[in-house]
Each structure stands twice: as structure tokens, then as C-alpha cells.
Design an enzyme around this catalytic site. Structure first.
Site, PDB file in Angstrom:
ATOM      1  N   ASP A  59      -4.988   7.568   0.196  1.00 31.83           N
ATOM      2  CA  ASP A  59      -3.397   7.348   0.131  1.00 31.83           C
ATOM      3  C   ASP A  59      -2.616   8.268   1.216  1.00 31.83           C
ATOM      4  O   ASP A  59      -1.733   8.984   0.689  1.00 31.83           O
ATOM      5  CB  ASP A  59      -3.016   7.203  -0.915  1.00 31.83           C
ATOM      6  CG  ASP A  59      -3.634   6.121  -1.821  1.00 31.83           C
ATOM      7  OD1 ASP A  59      -4.196   5.277  -1.616  1.00 31.83           O
ATOM      8  OD2 ASP A  59      -3.647   6.402  -3.327  1.00 31.83           O
ATOM      9  N   GLU A 235       1.684  -3.625  -0.634  1.00 28.24           N
ATOM     10  CA  GLU A 235       1.935  -2.249  -1.294  1.00 28.24           C
ATOM     11  C   GLU A 235       2.104  -1.265  -0.295  1.00 28.24           C
ATOM     12  O   GLU A 235       1.971  -1.753   0.951  1.00 28.24           O
ATOM     13  CB  GLU A 235       1.132  -2.089  -2.367  1.00 28.24           C
ATOM     14  CG  GLU A 235      -0.486  -1.933  -1.824  1.00 28.24           C
ATOM     15  CD  GLU A 235      -1.383  -1.987  -3.004  1.00 28.24           C
ATOM     16  OE1 GLU A 235      -1.152  -1.560  -4.235  1.00 28.24           O
ATOM     17  OE2 GLU A 235      -2.689  -1.874  -2.806  1.00 28.24           O
TER      18      GLU A 235
END
Length: 563
Positions: A59, A235
């Protein structure tokens, strides 16, 4: 040059430390990678490897101030949390610390390994010369939160809880001084159309109060690029502005084989946003499963503009081993981005990815030198005798200083009364597994007093999935034991009575999915315990969750592994 070091070590008494346990001194740790991909693809003078951060660094988010780039990653229940890296050229990265390095900021004591910190976003605001890091802390009721600093190397503020639900927040600073937060959320109650249906919301953000402005929230993406196709898990949103237009980039498809990155455009930060006709702009989902040097799951990206107007994107991807298992976890990759047209496109992000990239203009590869993070088949040596600890060593659910102390002979681990299966702080110091094939070796000075004491190495994917290879006692004899924990249930793989006269060397070796645990009592000749065992439980596809495997220096006074 700055190194990876952090604050001096000091032991802090805590309630669950064992009071009368034996000394457990670890020294001379060596980690060595041996992946075929690097042997078969040596670097030329003008090349570097991607991923730039190997192992569990998922991430990624990136920002720039002047010539300085800063990058952060998810850290889940690792402590300290959110590693932060600095670079001047996007190739050579130096870890300068962690964003969440204090118990007051990070409350993960009871969190599972794949809980804790999700999807941090780092952004620099030139209007107040301040860096912001916004993330979701899945623990202790904190939820979405933000911290800030004037200098990412000198520590971050206390946590400000943000008043909205959902996950994956990111912050955007417009060129008129206004600020916004975008994030993933559930669709309004009663409107969910299918499993995995999510929305992207935007809020006005008050820079004086460091809080979203109540009542300003708006859904700007419902479902994904085309809700009629039932896209899942829109997302990881990021908002950008270029040539007067606003661009919203998101991950879509879930963190797995269908993962991708998609892009939308609008005339206003609150939409309406129109998806690009050529979505996705990054994915690896269309290619043969048995392709050579496979990179998969590419997505969850962030963009940065260089001082000369070029663009690069960082994103997560995985490199499965020969059995398609994901022991190294989700890693940080980088690609140049072509934004010569209306929408950005990751260069070679829609073809099977290659292990090497061309160096940006003016950059020189300094991997592993001058304090820069190594990549490729590197060797990391740490004698563990320095009063400062390398930033790569992390703990689980609590501060390292709660159980370690520095001695002239090595690092002392003061064992907790919890063991490795506890959903609680454990007395283990972890280094990420960064290669499919590797070996890690450490010296251990330890003579257990009872069967409740154990010290050694753990290969740890979670509290429910791990191996423990350690030294313990049964009656008057010393034993080495190897145990496998799967779904929280432990099984003794093998044990062996040994004679202790001095330090013992412990080693874990992996060749893709095959792991071996070995020991040496003379420092030269190594003996295997338990044969070859499968690394399956150290893989995301078997163990579940979002993390990669860690190699831990571990001690406990609540050992339950009996020879």
C-alpha cells in the site's frame, strides 16, 4: 549520511515480563537473499530493480517537497508503525524512521496481525509547509486518523481521530488552498447491490481544526468504473489536479488476482467524475498464470510529479513462488507514468512486468550503499551489539524497548509470559522475509532453566500461522524443537537432545516453498532438524490476511512446545 538507526535501546519493565528467566542473547544475525530472478537478470549501468522495497511493504503512498520524495507503507500490527522512506531520485531509498513510533499513537496491543494500520497516505501541503499522514487504524476504536509534521525525519504529532467511517482515506490540497479527504465507504444503507459494492466519498477538510467539515460528504463514485458489471472494492482513492482538471485514481477488483488501478476525471473536486475509456491504467490480471518472473495483484497506486514535470507511480504487487504462494507479501513497485494524453497510464503496466527498469535521468544506483535500502540478492549483517537498532527490526503490537536491551555481547530479549500464538505483544524482534529463497542465521547464548523457557527463531505469518525453531529444556536435558502452527493449532515436527557448551547457531533456509531449519554447535557444521517443511502456512493464500512472512528472534517464558 543518515543510516537506518533509531533511538538508543533501553529496557523498560512491564507487567508481563518474566522475572526469573534466563538471559537470552542474540548476536551476529545474517540475512542473505538468493532469488533466481536476480541471478538471471543482472543490472546494467543504467538499470535498477523493481520492486524497490522487497518484502512486506504494501500500500505505498508517495509525496514530494522540492527535490525530496517521501514514501510510506501499511504496517498492520507491527510496532513501530508506518515505515517512512526518503529519496532524491526515486531509485535509492533510505528509511528515516516510522510515522507512528509511540504507544500514544499506535494502540494495537490486542489486534490480530492483519489488523492495525491500513493504507496510509502521505501528502505535503505547500500552503502551510506541513506533511500529513492519514490512515485507518483498525484497532482500539480509533478508525480513521491523521497526524502531521514539518519534517518527516523529526517525529509526528499525536493522533487526531477523524469523524467518518470507511477505510483508505487520503488528503488532497487544491491550488486555491482548500483541502479535501476522499475515502472508501459502504454504500448508503439499503442500497447495496452486491457483495463487494463500495463507494468513494469526498469531504471538505478544515485545516485549522484538522477535521472534516460535517455535512459536506458526497459520493463521487458508486461501485466503480461501471456498476452494471458489479465491480468490487473500489478503494485506495487519491485525488490529483493537472491542467485545471481533477483526476481521481482508485484501486478496483480487490487485492488479489483481479486487482487493478482505474482513473476518473472531473472539472470539480466533488465531481461528477467520468471514468477513462481505457481503464484500467494498471493491472496484471490478463496474462497466463504460469508466465516467467510473474508479478501479480498490481494496484493500490499513488502518483508523484518530478521537479521536471515527469510522473512516476508507486504501487503494490506480489511475486509468488514456484507454488504460486505469497510468502514475501505485497511489495512496493514503481513505474514511470505517461501523462502526455488526457489520462495517465503506467508505462508497461498493462503488459507482464519486467524485473528491471531504466534509471531516471541523473540517478545513479546506490543500492545497499551509503545507508540506502538494498535490493536484488543482498546480504544484511547485524552484529546486534550496537546501542542503536536498525529501523528494519520491528516488534508486534508493542514497543521493542519493552523487551530488549543492549549488551556488549549482543541483544538481550527479556521474555514475556506470552508466546508467539498470543493476540498480544510478544517478545520477538522481526525482520521481513524479502526473498523467495534466502537464509537467515543468528547466534544464541542461552541455557533454559525449565521447559517453560524457549528462545530461537520464528517464521511468522500471524499468531495463527508460524514455525518456531528454538532451544528449551526437558528435565535435565536441553532440546531443540521445531513446531508448526496452522490455524492456531501447534504440532511438533521434530525435536533433538543436544549438548550445550557455548553459543549455538540457528538458521532457517528457504528454497521457494521448501524451508529447512538447521543448527550448529561448533559454528561451522550445520545439522538439519525436521527435514524439509512446507512454507504454505507462511503464505497469504493459506494463512489469509494481508501480510508477508517475518523472521523473528524470539523468546518466551510460556513455552508450550514439548520435545
Amino acid at each position: 549520511m543518515k543510516t537506518f538507526f533509531t533511538k538508543p535501546l533501553f529496557a523498560i519493565a512491564v507487567l508481563f515480563l518474566s522475572e526469573n528467566s534466563s538471559a537470552q542473547i542474540f548476536s551476529d544475525f545474517i540475512y542473505k537473499g538468493n532469488d533466481k530472478i536476480y541471478v538471471e537478470n543482472p543490472l546494467k549501468e543504467n538499470e535498477f530493480y523493481s520492486p524497490v522495497l522487497q518484502g512486506c511493504y504494501p500500500d505505498p503512498s508517495i509525496t514530494r517537497k522540492g527535490n525530496d520524495y517521501y514514501l510510506v507503507n501499511s504496517s498492520f500490527s507491527m510496532f513501530p508503525g508506518v515505515p517512512v522512506f526518503h529519496s532524491n531520485d526515486l531509485v535509492n531509498w533510505r528509511q528515516i524512521g516510522h510515522v507512528l513510533d509511540r504507544p500514544s499513537q499506535l494502540k494495537v496491543e490486542k489486534a490480530g496481525f492483519s489488523e492495525g494500520i491500513y493504507a496510509p497516505d502521505i501528502k505535503y501541503n505547500p500552503y502551510n509547509d506541513t506533511f500529513y499522514m492519514v490512515t485507518t487504524q483498525i484497532a482500539s476504536g480509533i478508525g480513521n486518523m491523521i497526524v502531521k509534521t514539518k519534517d518527516p525525519e523529526k517525529g509526528w504529532s499525536e493522533v487526531q481521530k477523524l469523524n467518518f467511517d470507511g477505510i483508505d482515506p487520503s488528503i488532497f490540497f487544491d491550488d486555491n488552498g482548500k483541502a479535501y479527504i476522499v475515502h472508501n465507504d459502504a454504500p448508503p444503507k439499503g442500497t447495496e447491490q452486491y457483495s463487494g459494492h463500495r463507494v468513494i466519498k469526498i469531504w471538505d477538510y478544515d485545516l485549522e481544526k484538522d477535521q472534516v467539515v460535517a455535512g459536506t460528504d458526497k459520493i463521487i463514485v458508486n461501485g466503480g468504473v461501471d456498476i452494471t458489471q458489479k465491480p468490487i472494492w473500489i478503494e485506495g482513492p487519491h485525488l490529483y489536479k493537472k491542467d485545471g482538471k481533477y483526476f481521481l485514481m482508485c484501486a478496483e477488483g480487490g487485492t488479489g488476482g483481479n486487482h487493478s488501478e482505474v482513473i476518473f476525471m472531473s472539472d470539480h473536486p466533488k465531481g461528477p467524475f467520468v471514468p477513462a475509456a481505457n481503464n484500467p491504467i494498471l493491472t496484471q490480471r490478463y496474462f497466463p498464470k504460469d508466465r516467467k518472473d510473474k508479478v501479480d495483484w498490481a494496484g493500490h497506486a499513488d502518483l508523484v510529479e518530478t521537479p521536471d514535470g515527469k510522473y512516476y507511480g508507486v504501487f503494490l504487487g506480489i511475486r509468488p513462488n514456484e507454488k504460486n504462494r505469497v510468502n514475501t507479501g505485497r511489495e512496493t513497485f514503481i513505474l514511470p507514468v505517461d501523462w502526455s494524453g488526457t489520462y495517465p497510464v503506467f508505462q508497461n503496466g498493462l503488459v507482464p512486468m519486467k524485473p528491471k527498469l531504466k534509471m531516471p535521468d541523473g540517478a545513479k544506483n546506490q543500492t545497499g550503499q551509503n545507508g540506502f535500502f538494498p535490493n536484488g540478492n543482498f546480504t544484511f549483517n547485524d552484529h546486534l551489539k550496537n546501542s542503536q537498532l536498525d529501523f528494519r527490526w520491528i516488534a508486534m503490537r508493542g514497543a521493542r524497548e519493552n523487551f530488549i536491551s543492549s549488551t556488549k555481547n549482543g541483544l538481550k530479549i527479556n521474555p514475556f509470559t506470552t508466546n508467539i500464538k498470543a493476540k498480544a505483544p510478544v517478545s520477538a524482534l522481526f525482520h521481513r522475509q524479502q526473498h523467495a529463497s534466502f537464509e537467515a542465521t543468528v547466534s544464541l547464548d542461552f541455557k533454559p532453566k525449565s521447559e517453560k523457557e524457549l528462545a530461537g527463531i520464528t517464521c511468522y505469518q500471524s499468531e495463527n500461522s508460524n514455525y518456531v525453531f528454538g532451544l528449551t529444556k526437558k528435565e535435565k536435558d536441553f532440546y531443540l524443537v521445531l513446531a508448526r502452527t496452522e490455524k492456531g493449532n501447534s504440532t511438533l515436527v521434530s525435536s533433538e537432545k543436544i549438548t550445550l557448551s557455548k553459543n549455538i547457531r540457528l538458521q532457517v533456509m528457504a528454497e521457494e516453498d521448501n524451508y529447512q531449519f538447521r543448527y550448529s554447535v561448533d559454528g561451522k557444521n550445520f545439522h538439519n532438524l525436521g527435514g524439509k517443511v512446507s512454507g504454505d502456512i507462511l503464505s497469504t493464500d493459506v494463512a489469509g490476511g494481508f501480510t508477508g512472512s517475518l523472521i523473528g528472534l524470539y523468546a518466551t517464558s510460556s513455552n508450550d512446545i514439548q520435545p
